[in-house]
Design an enzyme around this catalytic site. Sequence first.
Site, PDB file in Angstrom:
ATOM      1  N   ASP A   7       0.844  -1.195   0.000  1.00 50.91           N
ATOM      2  CA  ASP A   7       0.000   0.000   0.000  1.00 50.91           C
ATOM      3  C   ASP A   7       0.879   1.245   0.000  1.00 50.91           C
ATOM      4  O   ASP A   7       2.015   1.214  -0.498  1.00 50.91           O
ATOM      5  CB  ASP A   7      -0.933  -0.025   1.221  1.00 50.91           C
ATOM      6  N   HIS A  67      -3.760   5.932   3.180  1.00 50.01           N
ATOM      7  CA  HIS A  67      -4.434   4.695   2.799  1.00 50.01           C
ATOM      8  C   HIS A  67      -3.876   3.464   3.504  1.00 50.01           C
ATOM      9  O   HIS A  67      -4.622   2.625   4.031  1.00 50.01           O
ATOM     10  CB  HIS A  67      -4.340   4.539   1.278  1.00 50.01           C
ATOM     11  N   SER A  99     -11.361  -1.271  -0.411  1.00 48.90           N
ATOM     12  CA  SER A  99     -10.054  -1.223   0.241  1.00 48.90           C
ATOM     13  C   SER A  99     -10.190  -1.533   1.727  1.00 48.90           C
ATOM     14  O   SER A  99      -9.281  -2.100   2.331  1.00 48.90           O
ATOM     15  CB  SER A  99      -9.405   0.156   0.077  1.00 48.90           C
TER      16      SER A  99
END
Length: 459
Positions: A70, A108, A291
Amino acid sequence: MTRAPARLSRTVSALIAVALAGASAAATLTVAPAAVADSTRDKEYWLAESGITKAWEVSKGAGVKVAVIDSGVDGKHADLAGALAGGTDISGAGAPDGQKSIGAKPEHGTLVATMLAGRGHQPAPATDAPSPSPSPTASGPGPDGIVGVAPEAQILSVSTWLGSANPGGKSDQDQIPAAVRWAVDNGARVINISLGSTSPEWPQSWDAAFLYAEQKDVVIVAAAGNRVGGNVQVGAPATIPGVLTVAGLDRKGAASIDSSSQGISIGVAAPAENLIGGLPGGGYAEWAGTSGATPIVAGVAALIRSKWPDMTASQVINRIVSTAKDAGAPGKDPLYGYGVLNAEAALKADVPETTVNPLGTISDWIRVHRRGIPATSAPAAAPPPSSAAAALPEPSVPVAQAPSPADTAVPAMVVLGFGGLIVCIIAGAAIQLRRAVRGSAPETAATVPEPDDVTAPNS
């Protein structure tokens, strides 16, 4: 049908550039107020509704490393204290340990990691009464902050730069396979990939890395993507055979209109709306997208691998999908896959052993779809870890054989031979028919006229 690697080499970077927007929060990120008592913890509705708190009676993920490929994971977040077991940067723009938040959506990776393996934390002020520690049998809430699905699992942070131009110079095509291979060689038993693209195809350069993970018996869990981010259909890498692809559910448990996509590669569905996770530097944010659904499923895979260390990746995936609650059209469908995640059943149900991954294998796909395509050079190796064991062994990729001359000549000969035989049969039949007609007519009768000799009868 064979994929088109040449075209992908020009387009996949642009497609992956929207990965974090398409497979993540879909640009809907709301910073939550500072946690008071268990206000943050109480928002994790999926822990009870997906059967995770019941699954904790069996396993909490101890001893399992999960790689988070990520934007980097902030190991200093209070809920990740002691959770990170290592990391690296693949992009050339991050920190060597993978803990610098980078890319178009730097938050994220930390959002994903806290949902997957957060430990929560005790209140900072000494005057505050500490919240009870998370316990598999406790009926009350866990500690303050985020408690992940596998709160005793360990995280490997593999930072990549996606979503915008990479100042480190490495392309998306190079980063993804290098990240997968580094994760495998550094002990990951589960790999979480909460990113995707708008194309179902992937470059041939990815084949070797995903095959390598398959050969090393690693479970890969990937996000299906979100319609609101442009992912109407599932995109790579979630379309790669053998990968456990996760679709998204809304708060009512139905397929999310915005925070999911559809496709035949979907394996299971999990909550994807009204999620909450940790932010780099501390604090929390509410978000939505597959996600966030992906680490929920990857966490369950970690629980299974902790309970049964010798269980193969195919069996882990089969246990998750075969115990899912059927939803949508009966059986497997392109919205829910095999159904809605049921963590308790995945950890407690009697599931027959299998040697077959219900989602297919990349090795079989390569043999069929890369036939006749020249093998590419091995993907670039990941930057070496800080330890002495730096070399990454080359995966044993099945070599695609070019068709032999017999493969191409024989079909043509067969077609021509059959064609000639049919012509002879038709000609012989016509001659026999004519002779039969002539033999049945009186000797004084005129010959049977050809079609162009026929005249219209008198009126």
